[in-house]
Design an enzyme around this catalytic site. Structure first.
Site, short mmCIF file in Angstrom:
data_model
loop_
_atom_site.label_atom_id
_atom_site.label_comp_id
_atom_site.label_asym_id
_atom_site.label_seq_id
_atom_site.Cartn_x
_atom_site.Cartn_y
_atom_site.Cartn_z
N CYS A 131 13.73 10.72 7.04
CA CYS A 131 13.48 10.32 8.43
C CYS A 131 14.71 10.47 9.31
O CYS A 131 14.61 10.80 10.49
CB CYS A 131 12.95 8.90 8.48
SG CYS A 131 13.96 7.70 7.60
N GLU A 146 9.45 1.67 11.24
CA GLU A 146 10.49 2.71 11.18
C GLU A 146 9.76 4.03 11.15
O GLU A 146 9.10 4.36 10.18
CB GLU A 146 11.37 2.51 9.94
CG GLU A 146 12.69 3.29 10.02
CD GLU A 146 12.64 4.59 9.30
OE1 GLU A 146 12.16 5.59 9.89
OE2 GLU A 146 13.07 4.63 8.13
N LYS A 188 0.87 -1.16 0.00
CA LYS A 188 0.00 0.00 0.00
C LYS A 188 0.91 1.22 0.00
O LYS A 188 1.42 1.64 1.03
CB LYS A 188 -0.91 0.00 1.23
CG LYS A 188 -2.22 0.80 1.06
CD LYS A 188 -2.04 2.29 0.85
CE LYS A 188 -1.76 3.02 2.13
NZ LYS A 188 -1.68 4.52 1.90
N GLU A 205 9.42 16.27 14.74
CA GLU A 205 9.95 15.97 13.41
C GLU A 205 9.22 16.85 12.40
O GLU A 205 8.05 16.63 12.09
CB GLU A 205 9.77 14.49 13.07
CG GLU A 205 10.41 14.14 11.73
CD GLU A 205 10.24 12.67 11.38
OE1 GLU A 205 11.16 12.11 10.77
OE2 GLU A 205 9.19 12.09 11.70
#
Length: 496
Positions: free
Chosen positions: A300, A265, A189, A399
């Site tokens: 990331c 992750e 997906k 973040e």
């Protein structure tokens, strides 16, 4: 690969977009007939209407994947043959590298040179796991003469993956390559912002010789297609790369359903620690800028917290600002461009809101901090460097996932360590110093899945990637990833 701008534009005009789901070896509309708009962040224009899959489409994909798995045409295929097919798959990706790269540039504004570089990394990843297939042996346990005990690794079955938009095909490849190498069926997906390269690569998987139903792609949204995959009772494992918030959902989905394996992750707020005795301050400053502004900061493990020893703070920040200048946004289809667009309007607004919040909390902008190229209709933000940041500020804790670098100063290594570990995340860390004793001790005490010392290079496929704390668990890349797609079986034979 060397690219000319004219060749890029010519190829772009000839691409036959794949916009349907790929289930059981065929392109197909969603059962509901629904589609969603794929908008290019390069210019804000509509690229295509893409099939919007939901629960019933996921059911069909899982059924196709389970059927072929039980049939054994892939799961029980001779390792040498599976290896050959995966090499074919890698070669087809390489053959179509410009097309796949363009699809990613169109979808999320990644500069074409970087996009084709990502596809080259997919080729390498697939070949690496293909090469490993017939190099891994099972075990025979030590027993008495009347027993034979074998310890074997078997494929899990049906593996699902939900992947992000920042590296659309590469993050998927880190999951599908080891999953396929170990004999599993796979359902992907992709992020709704960037489904096009995944839909095209599914066709290449079939062309390479991967049996129908082994490789499926179901575009759609997280709350529908993603949740359906995460809660499905016949999915054996779910791999996710994305935000910590969504990662928590998949942990819940596992508990609510069949306790499927989950690997996560989930991002980071990585420290980049610069000591006054760094071996080369110019190189460290260039790497600080390159590491932060590559992919428009949508990475990331980007080193977004720049920790600088006070004795060199002003000198080092001047260098960082200078090395930020080549990263000004430009046309993503131009091979000379280093920095492209932000993925969409929502993410652009999020980044600009964080920049405003940083200013209001007392941080000062050294460079950037503004949206540019608005006349294109696309979404572009200049590389931004904050100074006078405190680690308790929002811009230092959250973040941001954009080209925003936060400079924080420190006195000594104890303070640097305290700041580095004062975060919910633990994906990556960098240390720059010539003092081997100091960096060795710090590396052991930093709570992070990776610690890079006087280096930014961790791209080799033999090196594991993953985090501590709320950056998730499990590992992509390396031989460690293979264990996430297999289960261990003991077979004990008693000889009479």
């Amino acid at each position: 690969m060397a690219l000319a701008h004219s060749d890029v534009i010519e190829k772009k005009s000839s691409i036959d977009l794949k916009t349907q789901a790929f289930i059981g070896g065929n392109y197909t509309n969603s059962l509901s007939g629904k589609t969603f708009e794929s908008i290019s962040p390069v210019d804000g224009n509509l690229i295509a209407q893409v099939a919007e899959c939901d629960v019933e489409d996921i059911n069909n994909a899982v059924n196709a994947a389970r059927t072929v798995f039980e049939k054994g045409s892939w799961s029980r295929m001779a390792p040498s043959k599976r290896k050959k097919i995966l090499f074919n798959f890698a070669d087809l990706m390489k053959k179509n590298i410009l097309e796949l790269g363009l699809l990613e540039t169109m979808n999320m504004g990644k500069p074409i040179t970087r996009a084709t570089g990502d596809i080259a990394a997919c080729v390498n990843c697939t070949k690496w796991y293909a090469e490993a297939i017939d190099k891994l042996y099972d075990d025979v346990a030590p027993t008495g003469d009347n027993l034979i005990a074998t310890i074997t690794k078997e494929p899990l079955g049906v593996v699902g993956a939900v992947t992000p938009w920042n590296f659309p095909l590469l993050m998927a490849c880190w999951k599908f390559a080891p999953a396929l190498a170990t004999g599993n069926s796979f359902i992907l997906k992709p992020a709704e912002q960037s489904p096009l390269s995944a839909l095209r690569v599914a066709e290449l998987a079939m062309e390479a010789g991967i049996p129908e139903g082994v490789f499926n792609v179901v575009p759609g949204f997280g709350p529908t297609a993603g949740k359906a995959l995460g809660t499905h009772m016949d999915v054996d494992k779910l791999g996710f790369t994305g935000s910590t918030e969504v990662g928590r959902y998949f942990l819940s989905y596992s508990g609510e359903s069949n306790m499927k394996r989950v690997s996560l992750e989930c991002g980071g707020k990585s420290p980049n620690i610069i000591f006054g005795d760094a071996p080369d301050l110019d190189f460290a400053a260039k790497m600080a800028a390159d590491g932060m502004f590559g992919n428009s900061g949508q990475v990331c493990d980007a080193p977004s917290r720049l920790l600088i020893q006070k004795s060199i703070k002003d000198e080092f920040l001047e260098k960082v600002v200078e090395y930020s200048k080549p990263w000004l946004p430009s046309d993503p289809f131009d091979p000379k461009t280093l920095m492209g667009s932000i993925v969409d309007q929502t993410q652009t607004e999020r980044i600009l809101d964080y920049i405003d919040k940083g200013k209001s909390e007392g941080a000062n902008v050294l460079t950037g901090g503004d949206q540019v190229m608005q006349d294109t209709g696309g979404y572009y933000v200049n590389p931004t460097v904050f100074k006078d940041v405190k680690n308790e500020m929002t811009v230092a804790k959250d973040e941001i996932f954009g080209p925003v670098l936060c400079a924080i100063d420190f006195e000594n290594e104890d303070e640097a360590l305290q700041i580095a570990n004062d975060t919910h995340y633990g994906l990556n860390a960098m240390i720059w110093s010539n003092d081997l004793n100091k960096v060795h001790k710090l590396a052991k005490r930093i709570k992070s899945g990776k610690v890079l010392i006087n280096s930014v290079s961790d791209g080799d496929m033999s090196l594991p990637h993953g985090g501590y704390k709320q950056s998730g668990f499990g590992r992509d890349k390396s031989l460690e990833a293979l264990g996430q797609y297999t289960q261990t079986k003991l077979t004990l034979i008693e000889i009479k």
